[in-house]
Design an enzyme around this catalytic site. Structure first.
Site, mmCIF file in Angstrom:
data_model
loop_
_atom_site.group_PDB
_atom_site.id
_atom_site.type_symbol
_atom_site.label_atom_id
_atom_site.label_comp_id
_atom_site.label_asym_id
_atom_site.label_seq_id
_atom_site.Cartn_x
_atom_site.Cartn_y
_atom_site.Cartn_z
ATOM 1 N N ASP A 308 42.127 -16.572 -6.870
ATOM 2 C CA ASP A 308 42.615 -15.389 -7.584
ATOM 3 C C ASP A 308 43.530 -14.554 -6.683
ATOM 4 O O ASP A 308 43.476 -13.318 -6.690
ATOM 5 C CB ASP A 308 41.446 -14.543 -8.120
ATOM 6 C CG ASP A 308 41.895 -13.519 -9.165
ATOM 7 O OD1 ASP A 308 43.084 -13.526 -9.549
ATOM 8 O OD2 ASP A 308 41.058 -12.711 -9.595
ATOM 9 N N GLY A 327 42.419 -6.266 -6.985
ATOM 10 C CA GLY A 327 42.755 -7.600 -6.486
ATOM 11 C C GLY A 327 43.168 -7.636 -5.031
ATOM 12 O O GLY A 327 43.628 -6.643 -4.466
HETATM 13 ZN ZN LIG Z 1 41.277 -12.380 -14.141
#
Ligand SMILES: [Zn+2]
Length: 430
Positions: A308, A327
């Site tokens: 990710d 993130g």
């Molecule tokens: Zn996601």
């Protein structure tokens, strides 16, 4: 001899063929020709000395964000794939939450062209499930696959409407690719910043409950069971989601699932100092969740590791935690972090880790990568184990990693993509 290249003197570890012993690798015309003992240097024009290194298939990451088009301040296809190469990754799938959204053959092809020009790694764009990721209309999946898309997802967002998701599954059921599912009930996430647990309470930050993820995991696994479609659950983060996946897999649903390095290694305690590099979606949960994720990867409930990789430009990420985007970077830290945490610590074999970063993720998306079988693309990672490696710079345009600056006891010494040395070439000069 053509353009033959010989990688000589290393230990080959290829879980797809159950090879783990000293062997040489002969590459010709971008493909693996042979993986054998003592291949004579006369068979190749060039030789790389891999003594002391472990030679594995190039890593496969089916969940990344390369930000192009539209997000080039954070990452481009070229910079992202250069970071991928530095992390040992030779095949990456990039999510469609770009500007414009990757929902047309034009955008799919432009991303593939950018990756070819850069030449660092193979890129398969993940096209969106719904047009513009707006959740209102399904895309024409056949046309997007023909253009080169590798899977479908509205990642970054869920497909909120259950009937829409069901129709999407019915549409992909015979296409041989999964829907990759970002499971999040936005009404439960609300203004949430981190996991709704003791740390959120202590810091006075709005929490995201586990149910925000696990409700949609359960819903979409049930839809997968009913439709027969392949559902791939992205970035599983907590115990309740694991239990839902286990339940529906046992009933025969065609469900696979991934876990990210950060969810395997970190918990919400990492947010304690308001560290923006511990803010991601789904949020880092508690130690009891982390232990369940590790066990679920070990028992096969979770199938693979995906990073990710989510770059955010320094000016955007490094702000107050409630305003910082979700993130962190993933490519360059994935192997060193997981090696230190699980292999050096004696919990996993190196083979276990590498299999979940190579042929197993490739199998989920039907790819022929992640293996050193003769005839396959010569995509190779050369790993240096037991010697210090410092994550001192990133090839990404962003810097949002909690591990930048740390020294690890293993690293990626070099990467070969399609027979070309795309990272660490200086190591072999002279
Ligand atoms: Zn996601």
């Amino acid at each position: 001899m053509g353009d033959a290249l010989l990688i000589r003197g290393g230990t080959v570890l290829d879980p797809s063929q159950e090879i783990n012993e000293p062997r040489d690798v002969l590459i010709r015309d971008g493909l693996i020709e042979a993986v054998e003992k003592d291949i004579g240097p006369e068979r190749a024009a060039r030789t790389l000395d891999a003594s002391g290194l472990t030679v594995t298939p190039g890593f496969v990451d089916i969940h990344t964000h390369l930000r192009e088009p539209g997000g080039e301040a954070s990452e481009s296809v070229a910079s992202g794939t250069r970071a991928a190469a530095a992390g040992g990754f030779t095949t990456v799938f990039c999510m469609p939450n770009t500007t414009p959204v990757c929902d047309s053959p034009l955008v799919v092809r432009s991303i593939i062209d950018r990756a070819r020009e850069a030449g660092h790694a193979r890129v398969l764009p993940v096209a969106s499930v719904t047009t513009g990721m707006a959740g209102e209309r399904l895309n024409d999946y056949r046309i997007l696959l023909d253009a080169g898309a590798g899977a479908f997802s509205d990642d970054g967002l869920p497909v909120e409407n259950a009937a829409m998701m069901r129709r999407a599954m019915q549409a992909i059921v015979h296409l041989g690719v999964p829907i990759m599912d970002h499971c999040e009930d936005m009404s439960l996430t609300g203004p949430g910043v981190i996991h709704d647990g003791p740390v959120a309470a202590r810091l006075g930050l709005p929490g995201i409950p586990r149910l925000s993820e696990s409700l949609l995991v359960a819903r979409d696994c049930a839809l997968a069971l009913e439709t027969g479609a392949h559902l791939h659950v992205c970035h599983v983060s907590n115990v309740e989601s694991v239990e839902a996946i286990r339940h529906f897999k046992a009933r025969g649903a065609n469900v696979t699932a991934e876990v990210s390095p950060h969810h395997l290694v970190l918990t919400d305690e990492a947010v304690e100092a308001f560290d923006v590099h511990a803010k991601m979606k789904p949020p880092l949960c508690e130690e009891s969740d982390r232990q369940v994720l590790i066990e679920a990867l070990e028992d096969g409930t979770l199938d693979i590791i995906a990073t990710d990789h989510a770059p955010h430009a320094p000016g955007r990420k490094e702000t107050l935690i409630d305003q910082s985007p979700f993130g962190i970077l993933g490519f360059e830290s994935a192997f060193p972090v997981l090696y230190r945490e699980f292999v050096a610590a004696g919990r996993w074999s190196l083979e276990f880790l590498i299999s979940r970063m190579t042929h197993r993720p490739a199998a989920i998306v039907g790819g022929e990568w992640g293996t050193l079988r003769p005839g396959r693309p010569a995509d190779i990672a050369l790993l240096s184990l037991g010697r210090p490696w410092t994550y001192e710079r990133s090839w990404s345009r962003s810097r949002n990693s909690p591990w930048l600056g740390e020294t690890f006891d293993a690293g990626v010494a070099a990467t070969v993509f399609g027979g070309q040395v795309v990272h660490g070439a200086d190591r072999f000069d002279g």
